[in-house]
Design a protein around this motif. Structure first.
Motif, PDB file in Angstrom:
ATOM      1  N   PRO A  34       0.830  -1.212   0.000  1.00 22.39           N
ATOM      2  CA  PRO A  34       0.000   0.000   0.000  1.00 22.39           C
ATOM      3  C   PRO A  34       0.864   1.261   0.000  1.00 22.39           C
ATOM      4  CG  PRO A  34      -0.837  -1.592   1.595  1.00 22.39           C
ATOM      5  CD  PRO A  34       0.482  -2.121   1.120  1.00 22.39           C
ATOM      6  N   LEU A  35       0.397   2.301  -0.693  1.00 21.93           N
ATOM      7  CA  LEU A  35       1.169   3.537  -0.823  1.00 21.93           C
ATOM      8  C   LEU A  35       1.464   4.177   0.527  1.00 21.93           C
ATOM      9  CD1 LEU A  35      -0.499   5.237  -3.937  1.00 21.93           C
ATOM     10  CD2 LEU A  35       1.714   4.047  -3.822  1.00 21.93           C
ATOM     11  N   GLU A  36       0.593   3.944   1.500  1.00 24.69           N
ATOM     12  CA  GLU A  36       0.768   4.588   2.810  1.00 24.69           C
ATOM     13  C   GLU A  36       1.967   4.051   3.578  1.00 24.69           C
ATOM     14  OE1 GLU A  36      -3.583   4.857   1.756  1.00 24.69           O
ATOM     15  OE2 GLU A  36      -1.988   3.386   1.576  1.00 24.69           O
ATOM     16  N   PHE A  37       2.483   2.906   3.169  1.00 24.64           N
ATOM     17  CA  PHE A  37       3.602   2.299   3.888  1.00 24.64           C
ATOM     18  C   PHE A  37       4.929   2.782   3.324  1.00 24.64           C
ATOM     19  CE2 PHE A  37       0.227  -0.432   5.165  1.00 24.64           C
ATOM     20  CZ  PHE A  37       0.612  -1.017   6.363  1.00 24.64           C
ATOM     21  N   GLU A  38       5.801   3.183   4.226  1.00 24.79           N
ATOM     22  CA  GLU A  38       7.138   3.648   3.865  1.00 24.79           C
ATOM     23  C   GLU A  38       8.152   2.527   4.124  1.00 24.79           C
ATOM     24  OE1 GLU A  38      10.401   7.022   5.367  1.00 24.79           O
ATOM     25  OE2 GLU A  38       8.376   6.957   6.223  1.00 24.79           O
ATOM     26  N   LYS A  39       9.047   2.331   3.172  1.00 27.09           N
ATOM     27  CA  LYS A  39      10.116   1.350   3.379  1.00 27.09           C
ATOM     28  C   LYS A  39      11.139   1.936   4.336  1.00 27.09           C
ATOM     29  CE  LYS A  39      13.408  -1.592   0.900  1.00 27.09           C
ATOM     30  NZ  LYS A  39      13.975  -1.942  -0.438  1.00 27.09           N
ATOM     31  N   ILE A  40      11.477   1.177   5.372  1.00 24.00           N
ATOM     32  CA  ILE A  40      12.405   1.675   6.385  1.00 24.00           C
ATOM     33  C   ILE A  40      13.426   0.592   6.736  1.00 24.00           C
ATOM     34  CG2 ILE A  40      10.742   3.301   7.382  1.00 24.00           C
ATOM     35  CD1 ILE A  40      10.234   1.269   9.610  1.00 24.00           C
ATOM     36  N   SER A  41      14.489   1.024   7.387  1.00 21.46           N
ATOM     37  CA  SER A  41      15.520   0.093   7.835  1.00 21.46           C
ATOM     38  C   SER A  41      15.157  -0.459   9.212  1.00 21.46           C
ATOM     39  CB  SER A  41      16.873   0.803   7.913  1.00 21.46           C
ATOM     40  OG  SER A  41      16.847   1.790   8.935  1.00 21.46           O
ATOM     41  N   ILE A  42      15.865  -1.497   9.620  1.00 22.21           N
ATOM     42  CA  ILE A  42      15.624  -2.070  10.946  1.00 22.21           C
ATOM     43  C   ILE A  42      15.923  -1.050  12.031  1.00 22.21           C
ATOM     44  CG2 ILE A  42      16.422  -3.814  12.592  1.00 22.21           C
ATOM     45  CD1 ILE A  42      16.732  -5.731  10.284  1.00 22.21           C
ATOM     46  N   SER A  43      17.012  -0.294  11.881  1.00 22.49           N
ATOM     47  CA  SER A  43      17.348   0.715  12.891  1.00 22.49           C
ATOM     48  C   SER A  43      16.280   1.803  12.964  1.00 22.49           C
ATOM     49  CB  SER A  43      18.724   1.327  12.585  1.00 22.49           C
ATOM     50  OG  SER A  43      18.727   1.967  11.320  1.00 22.49           O
ATOM     51  N   GLU A  44      15.712   2.192  11.811  1.00 21.99           N
ATOM     52  CA  GLU A  44      14.628   3.176  11.811  1.00 21.99           C
ATOM     53  C   GLU A  44      13.397   2.620  12.516  1.00 21.99           C
ATOM     54  OE1 GLU A  44      15.312   5.837   7.770  1.00 21.99           O
ATOM     55  OE2 GLU A  44      14.544   3.778   7.574  1.00 21.99           O
ATOM     56  N   TYR A  45      13.104   1.342  12.275  1.00 22.24           N
ATOM     57  CA  TYR A  45      11.947   0.740  12.931  1.00 22.24           C
ATOM     58  C   TYR A  45      12.161   0.648  14.444  1.00 22.24           C
ATOM     59  CZ  TYR A  45       8.070  -2.333  14.014  1.00 22.24           C
ATOM     60  OH  TYR A  45       6.924  -2.861  14.558  1.00 22.24           O
ATOM     61  N   GLN A  46      13.359   0.301  14.852  1.00 21.02           N
ATOM     62  CA  GLN A  46      13.650   0.241  16.278  1.00 21.02           C
ATOM     63  C   GLN A  46      13.445   1.600  16.941  1.00 21.02           C
ATOM     64  OE1 GLN A  46      17.637  -1.350  16.220  1.00 21.02           O
ATOM     65  NE2 GLN A  46      16.921  -3.472  16.370  1.00 21.02           N
ATOM     66  N   GLN A  47      13.795   2.673  16.235  1.00 19.16           N
ATOM     67  CA  GLN A  47      13.586   4.013  16.768  1.00 19.16           C
ATOM     68  C   GLN A  47      12.095   4.324  16.888  1.00 19.16           C
ATOM     69  OE1 GLN A  47      15.918   5.992  18.011  1.00 19.16           O
ATOM     70  NE2 GLN A  47      14.321   7.448  18.611  1.00 19.16           N
ATOM     71  N   ILE A  48      11.314   3.901  15.895  1.00 16.80           N
ATOM     72  CA  ILE A  48       9.856   4.080  15.953  1.00 16.80           C
ATOM     73  C   ILE A  48       9.287   3.351  17.159  1.00 16.80           C
ATOM     74  CG2 ILE A  48       7.680   3.475  14.807  1.00 16.80           C
ATOM     75  CD1 ILE A  48       9.137   3.975  12.139  1.00 16.80           C
ATOM     76  N   VAL A  49       9.750   2.122  17.378  1.00 15.35           N
ATOM     77  CA  VAL A  49       9.276   1.329  18.516  1.00 15.35           C
ATOM     78  C   VAL A  49       9.563   2.065  19.824  1.00 15.35           C
ATOM     79  CG1 VAL A  49       9.670  -0.793  19.829  1.00 15.35           C
ATOM     80  CG2 VAL A  49       9.414  -0.892  17.345  1.00 15.35           C
ATOM     81  N   ARG A  50      10.748   2.629  19.932  1.00  9.23           N
ATOM     82  CA  ARG A  50      11.114   3.327  21.172  1.00  9.23           C
ATOM     83  C   ARG A  50      10.277   4.585  21.370  1.00  9.23           C
ATOM     84  NH1 ARG A  50      16.396   1.888  19.085  1.00  9.23           N
ATOM     85  NH2 ARG A  50      17.263   0.165  20.314  1.00  9.23           N
ATOM     86  N   GLU A  51       9.858   5.215  20.274  1.00 11.26           N
ATOM     87  CA  GLU A  51       9.099   6.464  20.373  1.00 11.26           C
ATOM     88  C   GLU A  51       7.599   6.233  20.533  1.00 11.26           C
ATOM     89  OE1 GLU A  51      10.059   8.581  16.830  1.00 11.26           O
ATOM     90  OE2 GLU A  51      12.072   9.150  17.511  1.00 11.26           O
ATOM     91  N   LYS A  52       7.073   5.166  19.911  1.00  5.46           N
ATOM     92  CA  LYS A  52       5.629   5.003  19.806  1.00  5.46           C
ATOM     93  C   LYS A  52       5.031   4.014  20.806  1.00  5.46           C
ATOM     94  CE  LYS A  52       5.179   7.521  15.969  1.00  5.46           C
ATOM     95  NZ  LYS A  52       4.382   8.770  15.892  1.00  5.46           N
ATOM     96  N   TYR A  53       5.826   3.061  21.282  1.00  4.23           N
ATOM     97  CA  TYR A  53       5.246   1.963  22.052  1.00  4.23           C
ATOM     98  C   TYR A  53       5.634   2.026  23.519  1.00  4.23           C
ATOM     99  CZ  TYR A  53       4.428   0.113  17.391  1.00  4.23           C
ATOM    100  OH  TYR A  53       4.022  -0.041  16.100  1.00  4.23           O
ATOM    101  N   PRO A  54       4.789   1.464  24.402  1.00  2.87           N
ATOM    102  CA  PRO A  54       5.087   1.466  25.836  1.00  2.87           C
ATOM    103  C   PRO A  54       6.423   0.798  26.115  1.00  2.87           C
ATOM    104  CG  PRO A  54       2.833   0.729  25.429  1.00  2.87           C
ATOM    105  CD  PRO A  54       3.503   0.798  24.096  1.00  2.87           C
ATOM    106  N   GLU A  55       7.084   1.253  27.147  1.00  2.00           N
ATOM    107  CA  GLU A  55       8.425   0.761  27.463  1.00  2.00           C
ATOM    108  C   GLU A  55       8.459  -0.744  27.664  1.00  2.00           C
ATOM    109  OE1 GLU A  55      12.016   1.624  30.704  1.00  2.00           O
ATOM    110  OE2 GLU A  55      10.184   2.832  30.693  1.00  2.00           O
ATOM    111  N   GLU A  56       7.409  -1.296  28.307  1.00  2.00           N
ATOM    112  CA  GLU A  56       7.412  -2.722  28.596  1.00  2.00           C
ATOM    113  C   GLU A  56       7.248  -3.566  27.330  1.00  2.00           C
ATOM    114  OE1 GLU A  56       3.190  -1.178  29.338  1.00  2.00           O
ATOM    115  OE2 GLU A  56       5.261  -0.521  29.711  1.00  2.00           O
ATOM    116  N   SER A  57       6.822  -2.939  26.224  1.00  2.00           N
ATOM    117  CA  SER A  57       6.599  -3.678  24.979  1.00  2.00           C
ATOM    118  C   SER A  57       7.774  -3.587  24.019  1.00  2.00           C
ATOM    119  CB  SER A  57       5.347  -3.147  24.268  1.00  2.00           C
ATOM    120  OG  SER A  57       4.207  -3.265  25.066  1.00  2.00           O
ATOM    121  N   GLN A  58       8.649  -2.626  24.238  1.00  2.00           N
ATOM    122  CA  GLN A  58       9.697  -2.345  23.257  1.00  2.00           C
ATOM    123  C   GLN A  58      10.637  -3.523  23.042  1.00  2.00           C
ATOM    124  OE1 GLN A  58      11.660   1.306  24.427  1.00  2.00           O
ATOM    125  NE2 GLN A  58       9.713   2.416  24.567  1.00  2.00           N
TER     126      GLN A  58
END
Length: 212
Positions: A56-80
């Motif tokens: 889907p056009l809404e999805f951006e291709k990202i690297s693993i390190s970029e995704y890890q940064q998203i996880v740290r910013e968007k998700y609760p600490e206990e889930s990261q």
């Protein structure tokens, strides 16, 4: 390692660590297709295999390190740590890992190229059975309830689509996560597509446009 065991492990990586991870529940335009409507996406070329997946056009291709940064910013600490470990497991599987992320719905797509893996319908049922036991073991003594929404195998041993959908409900924090996944094998190539979203997505129109 036996290829059936590799499939079983890959399925396990895709579903057993997601139940604690809250994702967005906002419905996305890519999930709002009318009957016979052409999906709005783009082809992504997987360099290591030559496979083309329709995203889907809404999805951006990202690297693993970029995704890890998203996880740290968007998700609760206990889930990261759960999600970062899941990505590492997928990265370490045979083949290459490609990541795509929708910033609006917080849905993620992982695509793994995979060694050619013949799989019968009986094999697929075996994999689901093993992983059901693994899932139950992983969520034991946690507020996570697991439901297999559907599973389907179409094709033959060397040319098939094997799809499954799981729902994870966190009864403590009151949210759901849906995992929709596809093993697609054709022309002696195998690819694994996994979508995690806060709703039961209708992703078939995209997954079925895979070119191998």
């Amino acid at each position: 390692m036996n290829k059936l065991r590799l499939v079983s492990l890959l399925v396990s990586f895709s579903i057993t660590l997601t139940g604690c991870l809250e994702v967005g529940t906002q419905l996305a335009s890519w999930n709002d297709l009318q009957e016979n409507e052409e999906p709005n996406g783009r082809y992504e070329f997987l360099e290591d295999s030559g496979v083309k997946v329709y995203i889907p056009l809404e999805f951006e291709k990202i690297s693993i390190s970029e995704y890890q940064q998203i996880v740290r910013e968007k998700y609760p600490e206990e889930s990261q740590s759960f999600e970062i470990e899941r990505m590492n497991q997928l990265k370490d599987a045979d083949g290459e890992l490609y990541l795509f992320f929708d910033k609006v719905s917080l849905a993620s797509i992982t695509v793994n190229t995979f060694p050619f893996t013949p799989l019968t319908k009986q094999d697929a049922q075996y994999v689901l059975g093993i992983n059901r036991l693994e899932i139950e073991k992983n969520v034991e003594n946690s507020p996570i309830e697991v439901e297999r929404i559907s599973s389907k195998y179409n094709g033959s041993k060397n040319d098939y689509i094997f799809k499954y959908v799981y729902k994870f409900t966190n009864t403590e924090n009151d949210f759901d996560v849906y995992t929709t996944a596809y093993f697609i094998t054709k022309n002696f190539q195998t690819v694994f597509i996994n979508l995690n979203a806060g709703f039961n997505a209708h992703y078939d129109p995209f997954a079925l446009k895979t070119i191998m």
